[in-house]
Design an enzyme around this catalytic site. Structure first.
Site, PDB file in Angstrom:
ATOM      1  N   HIS A 472       0.866  -1.192   0.000  1.00  0.00           N
ATOM      2  CA  HIS A 472       0.000   0.000   0.000  1.00  0.00           C
ATOM      3  C   HIS A 472       0.900   1.239   0.000  1.00  0.00           C
ATOM      4  O   HIS A 472       2.056   1.171   0.423  1.00  0.00           O
ATOM      5  CB  HIS A 472      -0.916  -0.010   1.211  1.00  0.00           C
ATOM      6  CG  HIS A 472      -2.121  -0.861   0.975  1.00  0.00           C
ATOM      7  ND1 HIS A 472      -3.403  -0.445   1.272  1.00  0.00           N
ATOM      8  CD2 HIS A 472      -2.238  -2.094   0.429  1.00  0.00           C
ATOM      9  CE1 HIS A 472      -4.257  -1.405   0.930  1.00  0.00           C
ATOM     10  NE2 HIS A 472      -3.574  -2.418   0.426  1.00  0.00           N
ATOM     11  N   GLU A 473       0.339   2.366  -0.481  1.00  0.00           N
ATOM     12  CA  GLU A 473       1.154   3.568  -0.721  1.00  0.00           C
ATOM     13  C   GLU A 473       2.443   3.146  -1.441  1.00  0.00           C
ATOM     14  O   GLU A 473       3.555   3.462  -1.003  1.00  0.00           O
ATOM     15  CB  GLU A 473       1.475   4.317   0.584  1.00  0.00           C
ATOM     16  CG  GLU A 473       0.257   4.821   1.329  1.00  0.00           C
ATOM     17  CD  GLU A 473      -0.425   3.727   2.152  1.00  0.00           C
ATOM     18  OE1 GLU A 473       0.277   2.873   2.708  1.00  0.00           O
ATOM     19  OE2 GLU A 473      -1.670   3.710   2.222  1.00  0.00           O
ATOM     20  N   GLU A 497     -11.303   2.220   1.508  1.00  0.00           N
ATOM     21  CA  GLU A 497     -11.179   2.813   2.846  1.00  0.00           C
ATOM     22  C   GLU A 497     -11.626   4.278   2.880  1.00  0.00           C
ATOM     23  O   GLU A 497     -12.120   4.748   3.893  1.00  0.00           O
ATOM     24  CB  GLU A 497      -9.743   2.676   3.353  1.00  0.00           C
ATOM     25  CG  GLU A 497      -8.726   3.411   2.486  1.00  0.00           C
ATOM     26  CD  GLU A 497      -7.277   3.007   2.794  1.00  0.00           C
ATOM     27  OE1 GLU A 497      -7.058   1.843   3.139  1.00  0.00           O
ATOM     28  OE2 GLU A 497      -6.392   3.866   2.689  1.00  0.00           O
TER      29      GLU A 497
END
Ligand code: NOJ
Ligand code: CA
Length: 692
Positions: A472-473, A497
């Site tokens: 993620h990121e 999210e």
């Protein structure tokens, strides 16, 4: 008169000479002859190229150059030393993926260039021309006058031929988590409306540029998408936009020192890619990006099986639980983990993610105080890691490890060996990593060369220890999953999210009708579909999911990932008949087809599950209701299938009636055409199981 004649003749002679020299061109054409690339040296002997599709120019003369630190730019005065053409055709198999077999067929052209000036520096440009687009990269050969290369700018132009309709996100150096804007190219304004929100941990947009994949539709109805392939030991490319002249130019992500890339020769850059399609769905079916990557280097990938996974995750996003142990309701406890394992094993789900299991969450966002001190091997006292792993194994549910690094790379890299050794020890074969916040060391950005190399390091640790990575990121996907199938999935998108906590109304219904044609062209997405309690009541007063429940089901087919989360609370799935679709739907595919689509409006995808004869279909729409005609002509002829259709009702609506749906069951065959209504923000999901 005679003088005039000779003057005229002289001019003609001179003109033809210079025009031949100045415009010395070399061409390469795709196997089906539709796509043509022309390389030429300009009047100043600067490399440039054009691209044509069916004789229409799609990229007009576009120049190429590099600016270097403490050295003259590599820009002009080149001569062609040699050109080489080649034809290539292979079929390779995906270890896991959207299609089992991939055809990789192209014609290539390699141009070897050298400066005519004293330095005589060399650079090669390689074009690969496919039926579905092109890729080109620069090669810096080993040479005396160019050993260490410090690139301060790569100037690759993409000169468009019109004010195309464009689907874009800003060229942020730190994050891709934006909604897509649809606008004419001339109206791209990466700064407008993008004042960093409280929910983005970090963001840096230095100029009017877009991130890739950026996708466009021309007036003539041609679809173009710009991206890159095989981003290795280099900085990511954003595209700076010249909204007046309809031009884009590569703008590499740098660091605080103004450096973009440091390499020693020999090296090669990533491929710059342009996908070209007459139908939007062809962009998705195209394998250009993976084809431009090297073949698989991981001999044994048997440790990783595509899977659905539950998790201790949504609880934290909707506020029913916490990551940190010090706060109330610490979610990652042994009891809850076991409950989830039981639920997963009863429902054909073989993975479970647990976030907030390790010490350090109390300070995870406290970057200013420089207090990030996650520990990637020590669980909180209420979470017995070994017991959870063993219990999961006994029920055929594997733990997916979680490493939130908070982008403190210095800290994470110090612990990489021990963290991965622990996973190897416990036979944990996947990890979700996270990089929320600004990068430590300071002065580096998420998408620069430093981070590209960090992500590579983690992939290598994964290969060494039999652990697949879901980041993620992350850095954007560039097809490296072909070379390293441990790169199973990633975020790099405004995911589900945001619907739980963003203060801007969440992801609008059109979001996922754009994502397949932009972000998803890069590779698998960990979007986490499948929220049934779309109103988020009673947990979130000001938030909701802007889709119907049927739309959520469809996402398991529309959005591709070899790991698909089943994120909602157990109680929202239990006793809901729609859950049967999530139980049944495949995660690894033999074949993928886009049946119908218009970017930003609707999309219908079908995929055939690997190892079975089952097909699944997902269709979604934006905020507009539609009727979709689904032709089942892809089914095996003369075979009867049971179709189970999960669809919106006539009064379903993403805003005021999102959770109502109906389930229809009927026999179908390859001649069947289904007519299905979709509500505003709605969709449908279908399983097609052959009858014996
Ligand atoms: C952001 C990730 O996208 C999300 O999935 C995760 O729960 C949090 N970071 C915490 O790691
Ligand atoms: Ca995120």
């Amino acid at each position: 008169m005679k003088q005039l004649f000779y003057f005229f003749l002289g001019c003609v002679f001179l003109f033809s000479c210079t025009s031949e020299e100045e415009n010395r061109t070399t061409e390469v054409i795709s196997p089906n002859k539709n796509v043509k690339v022309q390389f030429l040296l300009s009047a100043t002997k600067q490399p440039s190229y054009t691209v044509r599709f069916k004789n229409e120019t799609v990229i007009d003369t576009s120049k190429m150059s590099f600016d270097l630190q403490d050295a003259l730019s590599l820009k002009g005065n080149f001569e062609i030393l040699k050109t080489t053409t080649n034809a290539f055709n292979e079929t390779w198999k995906m270890v896991w993926g959207e299609d089992e077999e991939v055809v990789n067929q192209y014609n290539s052209l390699k141009i070897e260039l050298q400066e005519t000036s004293t330095l005589k520096r060399k650079i090669n440009i390689i074009f690969k021309v496919y039926d579905d687009g092109i890729g080109f990269r620069y090669e810096f050969p080993k040479q005396e006058n160019l050993s260490e290369v410090v690139i301060t700018d790569e100037n690759t132009e993409f000169n468009l031929t019109g004010n195309h309709k464009t689907w874009w996100i800003p060229g942020d150096w730190d994050i891709y988590e934006y909604l897509y804007t649809t606008s004419p190219f001339s109206k791209i304004n990466a700064f407008k409306d993008y004042i960093p929100g409280s929910h983005l941990g970090q963001t840096y947009i230095p100029e009017n540029a877009v991130n890739t994949p950026v996708t466009m539709k021309t007036d003539k109805g041609l679809y173009l998408s710009f991206h890159e392939a095989d981003l290795t030991d280099y900085a990511e490319m954003t595209l700076a936009v010249d909204t007046v002249n309809y031009k884009m130019k590569s703008e590499l992500v740098g660091n605080a020192k103004g450096i973009k890339v440091i390499r020693k020769t020999p090296f090669e850059t990533p491929w710059r890619t342009i996908q070209i399609a007459e139908k939007p769905g062809d962009l998705i079916e195209s394998k250009l990006i993976v084809n431009l990557n090297e073949p698989n280097t991981v001999d044994d990938m048997s440790f990783f099986k595509p899977t659905k996974y539950v998790g201790i995750w949504w609880d934290m996003h909707i506020g029913t639980g916490n990551w940190d142990y010090a706060g109330e309701n610490h979610s990652a406890n042994t009891k809850y983990a076991k409950e989830l394992i039981d639920f997963a094993s009863e429902n054909n789900i073989h993975g479970m993610l647990v976030e907030g299991w390790n010490i350090g969450w109390e300070q995870w966002w406290d970057k200013k105080a420089k207090k990030v001190h996650f520990d990637f091997v020590t669980p909180y006292p209420d979470y017995n890691l070994k017991e959870v792993v063993a219990y999961g194994k006994s029920k055929n549910v594997e733990l997916i490890m979680h490493h939130e690094t908070s982008a403190d790379i210095t800290l994470y890299e110090k612990q990489l060996d021990t963290a991965f050794a622990l996973m190897k020890d416990l036979k944990i074969h996947a990890v979700k990593t996270g990089y929320v916040g600004s990068v430590i060391p300071e002065g580096e950005y998420h998408h620069g060369q430093f981070m590209v190399n960090h992500f590579q390091k983690v992939l290598e640790k994964g290969i060494e220890n039999g652990v697949a990575i879901n980041a993620h990121e992350p850095i954007k996907a560039t097809g490296k999953r072909r070379t390293y199938p441990v790169a199973i999935s990633r975020e790099g998108i405004r995911g589900q999210e945001y619907n739980a906590w963003s203060d801007d109304g969440g992801n609008p219904p059109e979001h996922l009708t754009i994502v397949p044609f932009t972000r998803m062209l890069a590779g698998p997405i960990d979007y986490t579909p499948g929220i049934f309690n779309t109103s988020l009541k009673p947990y979130k007063e000001n938030n909701q999911i802007n889709t119907t429940l049927a739309h959520q089901l469809a996402l398991y087919v529309v959005i591709y990932s070899p790991v698909q989360m089943v994120p909602d609370l157990i109680k929202n799935y239990k006793n809901n008949p729609a859950f049967q679709f999530i139980k049944d739907v495949g995660v690894d595919w033999n074949k993928t087809k886009v049946l119908d689509a218009e970017i930003g409006e609707f999309i219908t995808v079908t995929r055939q599950e690997k190892g079975t004869e089952n097909w699944f279909i997902g269709g979604i729409t934006d905020e507009n209701a539609r009727v979709s005609k689904v032709k089942l002509n892809f089914l095996v002829p003369n075979k009867t299938y049971t179709a189970k259709i999960y669809k919106d009702k006539l009064d379903s609506h993403y805003l005021h009636n999102p959770e109502v749906y109906e389930i229809l069951e009927q026999d179908v065959n390859s001649k069947t055409i289904l007519e299905l209504n979709m509500a505003p923000g709605g969709g449908f999901a279908i399983s097609l199981i052959p009858k014996n």
